[in-house]
Design a protein around this motif. Structure first.
Motif, PDB file in Angstrom:
ATOM      1  N   MET A   1       0.848  -1.174   0.000  1.00  0.00           N
ATOM      2  CA  MET A   1       0.000   0.000   0.000  1.00  0.00           C
ATOM      3  C   MET A   1       0.895   1.239   0.000  1.00  0.00           C
ATOM      4  O   MET A   1       1.822   1.345   0.780  1.00  0.00           O
ATOM      5  N   LEU A   2       0.564   2.155  -0.880  1.00  0.00           N
ATOM      6  CA  LEU A   2       1.284   3.418  -0.972  1.00  0.00           C
ATOM      7  C   LEU A   2       0.528   4.466  -0.161  1.00  0.00           C
ATOM      8  O   LEU A   2      -0.675   4.639  -0.330  1.00  0.00           O
ATOM      9  N   VAL A   3       1.221   5.157   0.735  1.00  0.00           N
ATOM     10  CA  VAL A   3       0.617   6.232   1.514  1.00  0.00           C
ATOM     11  C   VAL A   3       1.377   7.509   1.190  1.00  0.00           C
ATOM     12  O   VAL A   3       2.597   7.564   1.353  1.00  0.00           O
ATOM     13  N   ILE A   4       0.651   8.510   0.696  1.00  0.00           N
ATOM     14  CA  ILE A   4       1.286   9.779   0.337  1.00  0.00           C
ATOM     15  C   ILE A   4       0.457  10.938   0.884  1.00  0.00           C
ATOM     16  O   ILE A   4      -0.717  10.768   1.213  1.00  0.00           O
ATOM     17  N   THR A   5       1.053  12.084   0.960  1.00  0.00           N
ATOM     18  CA  THR A   5       0.373  13.293   1.400  1.00  0.00           C
ATOM     19  C   THR A   5       0.120  14.175   0.190  1.00  0.00           C
ATOM     20  O   THR A   5       1.010  14.384  -0.623  1.00  0.00           O
ATOM     21  N   ARG A   6      -1.094  14.661   0.073  1.00  0.00           N
ATOM     22  CA  ARG A   6      -1.473  15.566  -1.011  1.00  0.00           C
ATOM     23  C   ARG A   6      -2.233  16.738  -0.420  1.00  0.00           C
ATOM     24  O   ARG A   6      -2.921  16.607   0.588  1.00  0.00           O
ATOM     25  N   LYS A   7      -2.160  17.880  -1.060  1.00  0.00           N
ATOM     26  CA  LYS A   7      -2.911  19.068  -0.655  1.00  0.00           C
ATOM     27  C   LYS A   7      -4.007  19.341  -1.680  1.00  0.00           C
ATOM     28  O   LYS A   7      -3.994  18.776  -2.780  1.00  0.00           O
ATOM     29  N   LYS A   8      -4.942  20.215  -1.308  1.00  0.00           N
ATOM     30  CA  LYS A   8      -6.016  20.588  -2.212  1.00  0.00           C
ATOM     31  C   LYS A   8      -5.446  21.004  -3.568  1.00  0.00           C
ATOM     32  O   LYS A   8      -4.477  21.762  -3.639  1.00  0.00           O
ATOM     33  N   GLY A   9      -6.012  20.461  -4.632  1.00  0.00           N
ATOM     34  CA  GLY A   9      -5.562  20.786  -5.984  1.00  0.00           C
ATOM     35  C   GLY A   9      -4.477  19.869  -6.508  1.00  0.00           C
ATOM     36  O   GLY A   9      -4.189  19.869  -7.701  1.00  0.00           O
ATOM     37  N   GLU A  10      -3.860  19.078  -5.641  1.00  0.00           N
ATOM     38  CA  GLU A  10      -2.818  18.144  -6.079  1.00  0.00           C
ATOM     39  C   GLU A  10      -3.441  16.816  -6.492  1.00  0.00           C
ATOM     40  O   GLU A  10      -4.543  16.478  -6.073  1.00  0.00           O
ATOM     41  N   SER A  11      -2.720  16.083  -7.337  1.00  0.00           N
ATOM     42  CA  SER A  11      -3.243  14.838  -7.900  1.00  0.00           C
ATOM     43  C   SER A  11      -2.256  13.703  -7.759  1.00  0.00           C
ATOM     44  O   SER A  11      -1.077  13.912  -7.484  1.00  0.00           O
ATOM     45  N   ILE A  12      -2.776  12.504  -7.982  1.00  0.00           N
ATOM     46  CA  ILE A  12      -1.928  11.333  -8.184  1.00  0.00           C
ATOM     47  C   ILE A  12      -2.398  10.662  -9.468  1.00  0.00           C
ATOM     48  O   ILE A  12      -3.555  10.810  -9.880  1.00  0.00           O
ATOM     49  N   LEU A  13      -1.503   9.962 -10.116  1.00  0.00           N
ATOM     50  CA  LEU A  13      -1.829   9.224 -11.330  1.00  0.00           C
ATOM     51  C   LEU A  13      -1.749   7.742 -11.037  1.00  0.00           C
ATOM     52  O   LEU A  13      -0.831   7.272 -10.369  1.00  0.00           O
ATOM     53  N   ILE A  14      -2.719   7.000 -11.568  1.00  0.00           N
ATOM     54  CA  ILE A  14      -2.715   5.548 -11.478  1.00  0.00           C
ATOM     55  C   ILE A  14      -2.619   5.045 -12.911  1.00  0.00           C
ATOM     56  O   ILE A  14      -3.546   5.252 -13.714  1.00  0.00           O
ATOM     57  N   GLY A  15      -1.507   4.446 -13.227  1.00  0.00           N
ATOM     58  CA  GLY A  15      -1.275   4.062 -14.621  1.00  0.00           C
ATOM     59  C   GLY A  15      -1.155   5.312 -15.480  1.00  0.00           C
ATOM     60  O   GLY A  15      -0.767   6.382 -15.010  1.00  0.00           O
ATOM     61  N   ASP A  16      -1.532   5.170 -16.745  1.00  0.00           N
ATOM     62  CA  ASP A  16      -1.429   6.301 -17.679  1.00  0.00           C
ATOM     63  C   ASP A  16      -2.729   7.071 -17.837  1.00  0.00           C
ATOM     64  O   ASP A  16      -2.728   8.156 -18.417  1.00  0.00           O
ATOM     65  N   ASN A  17      -3.847   6.514 -17.344  1.00  0.00           N
ATOM     66  CA  ASN A  17      -5.114   7.138 -17.699  1.00  0.00           C
ATOM     67  C   ASN A  17      -6.102   7.343 -16.548  1.00  0.00           C
ATOM     68  O   ASN A  17      -7.272   7.592 -16.779  1.00  0.00           O
ATOM     69  N   ILE A  18      -5.636   7.247 -15.304  1.00  0.00           N
ATOM     70  CA  ILE A  18      -6.508   7.519 -14.154  1.00  0.00           C
ATOM     71  C   ILE A  18      -5.840   8.585 -13.293  1.00  0.00           C
ATOM     72  O   ILE A  18      -4.700   8.431 -12.874  1.00  0.00           O
ATOM     73  N   GLU A  19      -6.583   9.667 -13.043  1.00  0.00           N
ATOM     74  CA  GLU A  19      -6.070  10.756 -12.218  1.00  0.00           C
ATOM     75  C   GLU A  19      -7.029  10.995 -11.053  1.00  0.00           C
ATOM     76  O   GLU A  19      -8.236  11.112 -11.235  1.00  0.00           O
ATOM     77  N   VAL A  20      -6.465  11.049  -9.849  1.00  0.00           N
ATOM     78  CA  VAL A  20      -7.240  11.326  -8.638  1.00  0.00           C
ATOM     79  C   VAL A  20      -6.754  12.661  -8.089  1.00  0.00           C
ATOM     80  O   VAL A  20      -5.570  12.815  -7.788  1.00  0.00           O
ATOM     81  N   THR A  21      -7.674  13.619  -7.975  1.00  0.00           N
ATOM     82  CA  THR A  21      -7.338  14.971  -7.524  1.00  0.00           C
ATOM     83  C   THR A  21      -8.042  15.267  -6.202  1.00  0.00           C
ATOM     84  O   THR A  21      -9.213  14.942  -6.038  1.00  0.00           O
ATOM     85  N   ILE A  22      -7.324  15.894  -5.279  1.00  0.00           N
ATOM     86  CA  ILE A  22      -7.911  16.328  -4.016  1.00  0.00           C
ATOM     87  C   ILE A  22      -8.674  17.625  -4.290  1.00  0.00           C
ATOM     88  O   ILE A  22      -8.093  18.624  -4.693  1.00  0.00           O
ATOM     89  N   VAL A  23      -9.982  17.607  -4.080  1.00  0.00           N
ATOM     90  CA  VAL A  23     -10.819  18.771  -4.325  1.00  0.00           C
ATOM     91  C   VAL A  23     -11.008  19.572  -3.036  1.00  0.00           C
ATOM     92  O   VAL A  23     -10.991  20.798  -3.041  1.00  0.00           O
ATOM     93  N   LYS A  24     -11.173  18.843  -1.917  1.00  0.00           N
ATOM     94  CA  LYS A  24     -11.438  19.506  -0.642  1.00  0.00           C
ATOM     95  C   LYS A  24     -10.957  18.592   0.480  1.00  0.00           C
ATOM     96  O   LYS A  24     -11.142  17.381   0.421  1.00  0.00           O
ATOM     97  N   ALA A  25     -10.350  19.170   1.494  1.00  0.00           N
ATOM     98  CA  ALA A  25      -9.914  18.406   2.661  1.00  0.00           C
ATOM     99  C   ALA A  25     -10.100  19.275   3.903  1.00  0.00           C
ATOM    100  O   ALA A  25      -9.382  20.252   4.096  1.00  0.00           O
ATOM    101  N   GLU A  26     -11.115  18.906   4.701  1.00  0.00           N
ATOM    102  CA  GLU A  26     -11.358  19.640   5.949  1.00  0.00           C
ATOM    103  C   GLU A  26     -12.270  18.835   6.856  1.00  0.00           C
ATOM    104  O   GLU A  26     -13.003  17.957   6.408  1.00  0.00           O
ATOM    105  N   ASP A  27     -12.207  19.128   8.134  1.00  0.00           N
ATOM    106  CA  ASP A  27     -13.069  18.491   9.138  1.00  0.00           C
ATOM    107  C   ASP A  27     -13.007  16.964   9.087  1.00  0.00           C
ATOM    108  O   ASP A  27     -14.008  16.283   9.274  1.00  0.00           O
ATOM    109  N   GLY A  28     -11.851  16.413   8.798  1.00  0.00           N
ATOM    110  CA  GLY A  28     -11.682  14.966   8.806  1.00  0.00           C
ATOM    111  C   GLY A  28     -12.218  14.250   7.583  1.00  0.00           C
ATOM    112  O   GLY A  28     -12.297  13.027   7.563  1.00  0.00           O
TER     113      GLY A  28
END
Length: 71
Positions: free
Chosen positions: A1-28
């Protein structure tokens, strides 16, 4: 399992064609935006597990699920 820290607006890529972006992070809680091809199924794990369990019970002939739906 990969554990990383991201901030609002930052993304991670899974393979070449899946992108996960942090839109909002607050109140747990964290709100994610997932961009993936249409053929890739994206489900919440708890929903996936619930459907899997219901399908398993239906194969066993368990009618208790139908009683819950009726309510």
């Amino acid at each position: 399992m990969l554990v990383i820290t991201r901030k609002k607006g930052e993304s991670i890529l899974i393979g070449d064609n899946i992108e996960v972006t942090i839109v909002k992070a607050e109140d747990g809680t964290v709100k994610l935006a997932i961009e993936a091809p249409k053929e890739v199924r994206v489900l919440r794990k708890e929903l996936y597990n619930q459907v899997k369990d219901e399908n398993k019970n239906a194969l066993k002939g368990d009618l208790s699920i139908l009683k819950q739906i009726k309510k």
